[in-house]
Design a protein around this motif. Structure first.
Motif, PDB file in Angstrom:
ATOM      1  N   HIS A  86       0.956  -1.095   0.036  1.00 15.24           N
ATOM      2  CA  HIS A  86       0.108   0.077   0.006  1.00 15.24           C
ATOM      3  C   HIS A  86       0.953   1.274  -0.033  1.00 15.24           C
ATOM      4  N   CYS A  87       0.432   2.353  -0.620  1.00 14.36           N
ATOM      5  CA  CYS A  87       1.294   3.492  -0.830  1.00 14.36           C
ATOM      6  C   CYS A  87       1.696   4.105   0.570  1.00 14.36           C
ATOM      7  N   ASP A  88       0.816   3.822   1.715  1.00 16.14           N
ATOM      8  CA  ASP A  88       1.228   4.499   2.884  1.00 16.14           C
ATOM      9  C   ASP A  88       2.512   3.885   3.566  1.00 16.14           C
ATOM     10  N   GLU A  89       2.700   2.866   3.067  1.00 20.35           N
ATOM     11  CA  GLU A  89       4.056   2.055   3.537  1.00 20.35           C
ATOM     12  C   GLU A  89       5.176   2.509   2.581  1.00 20.35           C
ATOM     13  N   VAL A  90       5.106   3.566   1.873  1.00 15.84           N
ATOM     14  CA  VAL A  90       6.347   3.758   1.165  1.00 15.84           C
ATOM     15  C   VAL A  90       6.958   4.974   1.461  1.00 15.84           C
ATOM     16  N   LEU A  91       8.176   5.123   1.851  1.00 18.53           N
ATOM     17  CA  LEU A  91       8.980   6.195   2.352  1.00 18.53           C
ATOM     18  C   LEU A  91       9.505   6.910   1.281  1.00 18.53           C
ATOM     19  N   ALA A  92       9.933   6.273   0.348  1.00 19.35           N
ATOM     20  CA  ALA A  92      10.673   7.074  -0.978  1.00 19.35           C
ATOM     21  C   ALA A  92      10.476   6.300  -2.129  1.00 19.35           C
ATOM     22  N   VAL A  93      10.587   7.003  -3.165  1.00 13.78           N
ATOM     23  CA  VAL A  93      10.441   6.403  -4.548  1.00 13.78           C
ATOM     24  C   VAL A  93      11.623   7.118  -5.445  1.00 13.78           C
ATOM     25  N   LEU A  94      12.307   6.514  -6.305  1.00  6.83           N
ATOM     26  CA  LEU A  94      13.222   6.795  -7.246  1.00  6.83           C
ATOM     27  C   LEU A  94      12.451   6.656  -8.647  1.00  6.83           C
ATOM     28  N   GLU A  95      12.617   7.544  -9.526  1.00  6.52           N
ATOM     29  CA  GLU A  95      12.328   7.118 -11.093  1.00  6.52           C
ATOM     30  C   GLU A  95      13.335   7.704 -11.731  1.00  6.52           C
ATOM     31  N   VAL A  96      13.579   7.086 -12.753  1.00 11.76           N
ATOM     32  CA  VAL A  96      14.747   7.437 -14.015  1.00 11.76           C
ATOM     33  C   VAL A  96      14.016   7.496 -15.156  1.00 11.76           C
TER      34      VAL A  96
END
Length: 175
Positions: A86-96
């Motif tokens: 679930h997105c609530d459990e995401v601390l950080a995202v990297l996109e290239v």
């Protein structure tokens, strides 16, 4: 998305995402693969370790299309639900970005990740040779945006206080 994954309808080396009702299938570039690998390795050197940083992990966004960011860092104790989190459990995202000035990464993902409260969003752009670090999400974007040219040190500070030092001098570039 689950149906595509279960049927094996995603060719190896491609990233598939449903975004705004469109199925987007892009081949993963060498630059994307290496940038993600180098960043993931930096994460592995911290207390976060190997159990909370994943590539192309399916993240659920209630009421919207799911996403599979290039690299996702999860909160401690995040609960796996099938093949997703679930997105609530995401601390950080990297996109290239796979294309120059990619509207998906620079506009649509900024709005979506911020709206759902993802605290840290990093775009590592091999075309611009630039990292764009966004923090302090709000309803329409991020309050803080910092640009770090490739070659300069990059420190990611998660909302948990965990810090990741990323060496951008080895990030690949593309003309």
């Amino acid at each position: 998305m689950d149906d595509l994954l279960e049927r094996g309808a995603v060719p190896e080396g491609y990233s598939v995402e449903i975004f705004d009702g469109e199925v987007i299938m892009t081949p993963q570039s060498q630059e994307q693969d290496l940038t993600v690998a180098l960043t993931r390795y930096a994460v592995w050197q911290t207390a976060i370790g190997r159990h909370r940083a994943f590539s192309d992990l399916l993240v659920r966004f209630p009421g919207e299309n799911d996403a599979a960011p290039d690299l996702t860092i999860l909160a401690e104790g995040a609960e796996r639900r099938g093949n997703s989190y679930h997105c609530d459990e995401v601390l950080a995202v990297l996109e290239v970005p796979s294309r120059p000035n990619d509207d998906k990464d620079y506009v649509r993902n900024v709005a979506k990740y911020a709206r759902f409260g993802i605290d840290l969003y990093l775009i590592a752009d091999p075309f611009k040779k630039l990292c764009t670090l966004m923090t302090e999400p709000h309803a329409t974007g991020y309050a803080k945006v910092k640009e770090i040219p490739y070659g300069e040190p990059l420190t990611l500070t998660l909302s948990t206080g965990e810090r990741i030092e990323v060496d951008t001098s080895t990030f690949p570039v593309r003309d």
